[in-house]
Design a protein around this motif. Sequence first.
Motif, PDB file in Angstrom:
ATOM      1  N   SER A  40     101.408  47.624  25.757  1.00  0.00           N
ATOM      2  CA  SER A  40     102.630  47.316  25.159  1.00  0.00           C
ATOM      3  C   SER A  40     103.061  46.104  25.913  1.00  0.00           C
ATOM      4  O   SER A  40     103.496  44.797  25.761  1.00  0.00           O
ATOM      5  CB  SER A  40     103.884  48.703  24.613  1.00  0.00           C
ATOM      6  N   ILE A  41     103.491  45.901  27.292  1.00  0.00           N
ATOM      7  CA  ILE A  41     103.956  45.043  27.905  1.00  0.00           C
ATOM      8  C   ILE A  41     103.581  43.861  27.961  1.00  0.00           C
ATOM      9  O   ILE A  41     103.931  42.994  28.001  1.00  0.00           O
ATOM     10  CB  ILE A  41     105.079  45.738  29.397  1.00  0.00           C
ATOM     11  N   VAL A  42     102.154  44.078  28.071  1.00  0.00           N
ATOM     12  CA  VAL A  42     100.724  42.848  28.244  1.00  0.00           C
ATOM     13  C   VAL A  42     100.736  42.480  27.148  1.00  0.00           C
ATOM     14  O   VAL A  42     101.142  41.234  26.802  1.00  0.00           O
ATOM     15  CB  VAL A  42      99.727  43.477  28.357  1.00  0.00           C
ATOM     16  N   SER A  43     100.905  43.164  25.978  1.00  0.00           N
ATOM     17  CA  SER A  43     101.254  42.365  24.699  1.00  0.00           C
ATOM     18  C   SER A  43     102.831  41.395  24.427  1.00  0.00           C
ATOM     19  O   SER A  43     102.620  40.076  24.208  1.00  0.00           O
ATOM     20  CB  SER A  43     100.889  43.281  23.195  1.00  0.00           C
ATOM     21  N   ILE A  44     103.969  42.443  25.179  1.00  0.00           N
ATOM     22  CA  ILE A  44     105.176  41.020  25.441  1.00  0.00           C
ATOM     23  C   ILE A  44     104.829  40.194  26.097  1.00  0.00           C
ATOM     24  O   ILE A  44     104.787  39.146  25.692  1.00  0.00           O
ATOM     25  CB  ILE A  44     106.404  42.287  25.396  1.00  0.00           C
ATOM     26  N   ALA A  45     104.539  39.871  27.361  1.00  0.00           N
ATOM     27  CA  ALA A  45     104.366  39.614  28.282  1.00  0.00           C
ATOM     28  C   ALA A  45     104.136  38.057  28.216  1.00  0.00           C
ATOM     29  O   ALA A  45     104.056  37.348  28.057  1.00  0.00           O
ATOM     30  CB  ALA A  45     103.691  39.662  29.864  1.00  0.00           C
ATOM     31  N   GLY A  46     102.491  38.325  27.194  1.00  0.00           N
ATOM     32  CA  GLY A  46     101.549  37.539  26.746  1.00  0.00           C
ATOM     33  C   GLY A  46     100.745  36.150  27.870  1.00  0.00           C
ATOM     34  O   GLY A  46     100.605  36.535  28.445  1.00  0.00           O
ATOM     35  N   PRO A  51      96.777  34.747  35.134  1.00  0.00           N
ATOM     36  CA  PRO A  51      95.772  35.619  36.082  1.00  0.00           C
ATOM     37  C   PRO A  51      95.784  36.854  36.016  1.00  0.00           C
ATOM     38  O   PRO A  51      94.335  37.836  36.606  1.00  0.00           O
ATOM     39  CB  PRO A  51      95.566  34.906  36.982  1.00  0.00           C
ATOM     40  N   LEU A  52      96.689  37.451  36.742  1.00  0.00           N
ATOM     41  CA  LEU A  52      97.112  39.119  36.597  1.00  0.00           C
ATOM     42  C   LEU A  52      96.465  39.392  35.060  1.00  0.00           C
ATOM     43  O   LEU A  52      96.492  41.202  35.218  1.00  0.00           O
ATOM     44  CB  LEU A  52      99.027  39.074  36.653  1.00  0.00           C
ATOM     45  N   LEU A  53      96.615  39.299  34.460  1.00  0.00           N
ATOM     46  CA  LEU A  53      95.739  39.753  33.337  1.00  0.00           C
ATOM     47  C   LEU A  53      94.118  40.600  33.222  1.00  0.00           C
ATOM     48  O   LEU A  53      93.970  41.681  33.097  1.00  0.00           O
ATOM     49  CB  LEU A  53      95.713  38.870  31.972  1.00  0.00           C
ATOM     50  N   LEU A  54      93.228  39.460  34.248  1.00  0.00           N
ATOM     51  CA  LEU A  54      92.451  40.355  34.834  1.00  0.00           C
ATOM     52  C   LEU A  54      92.634  42.050  35.557  1.00  0.00           C
ATOM     53  O   LEU A  54      91.628  42.771  35.254  1.00  0.00           O
ATOM     54  CB  LEU A  54      91.748  39.038  35.235  1.00  0.00           C
ATOM     55  N   SER A  55      93.382  41.315  35.997  1.00  0.00           N
ATOM     56  CA  SER A  55      93.504  42.555  37.292  1.00  0.00           C
ATOM     57  C   SER A  55      94.182  43.176  36.412  1.00  0.00           C
ATOM     58  O   SER A  55      93.477  45.169  37.212  1.00  0.00           O
ATOM     59  CB  SER A  55      94.290  42.120  37.953  1.00  0.00           C
ATOM     60  N   ILE A  56      94.746  43.729  35.474  1.00  0.00           N
ATOM     61  CA  ILE A  56      95.178  44.786  34.616  1.00  0.00           C
ATOM     62  C   ILE A  56      93.910  45.049  33.396  1.00  0.00           C
ATOM     63  O   ILE A  56      93.479  46.513  33.822  1.00  0.00           O
ATOM     64  CB  ILE A  56      96.083  44.470  33.730  1.00  0.00           C
ATOM     65  N   PHE A  57      92.934  44.288  33.688  1.00  0.00           N
ATOM     66  CA  PHE A  57      92.036  44.893  32.816  1.00  0.00           C
ATOM     67  C   PHE A  57      91.225  45.455  33.439  1.00  0.00           C
ATOM     68  O   PHE A  57      90.709  47.097  33.629  1.00  0.00           O
ATOM     69  CB  PHE A  57      91.645  43.686  32.178  1.00  0.00           C
ATOM     70  N   ASN A  58      91.460  45.002  34.257  1.00  0.00           N
ATOM     71  CA  ASN A  58      90.198  45.925  35.840  1.00  0.00           C
ATOM     72  C   ASN A  58      90.682  47.372  36.197  1.00  0.00           C
ATOM     73  O   ASN A  58      89.765  48.303  35.873  1.00  0.00           O
ATOM     74  CB  ASN A  58      90.418  44.907  36.866  1.00  0.00           C
ATOM     75  N   SER A  59      91.971  47.256  36.724  1.00  0.00           N
ATOM     76  CA  SER A  59      92.898  48.333  36.839  1.00  0.00           C
ATOM     77  C   SER A  59      92.543  49.498  35.406  1.00  0.00           C
ATOM     78  O   SER A  59      92.112  50.523  36.022  1.00  0.00           O
ATOM     79  CB  SER A  59      94.047  47.971  37.029  1.00  0.00           C
TER      80      SER A  59
END
Length: 75
Positions: A40-46, A51-59
């Motif tokens: 939910s937070i990732v969709s809000i932060a957009g 570049p943090l998005l890749l790190s989030i998905f990897n985690s």
Amino acid sequence: LYSIQSKSSYYVIQELIDHLDTMSSSDASVRIGIASVLSSIVSIAGTSIGPLLLSIFNSLLKHLRASVEFQQSKK
């Protein structure tokens, strides 16, 4: 997250990822709850997280892999 400045959303997301890492041996419902909040937070932060998005998905993929391996080892 709406009340946090876009520059600071990175820290909130990173703390949630760290929390998910520390709870890796917890019950599945706890980990699912943390991952849902993170989603939910990732969709809000957009676009503010960039570049943090890749790190989030990897985690998240790392945790998914660990969960699948754990389930397979129980069988």
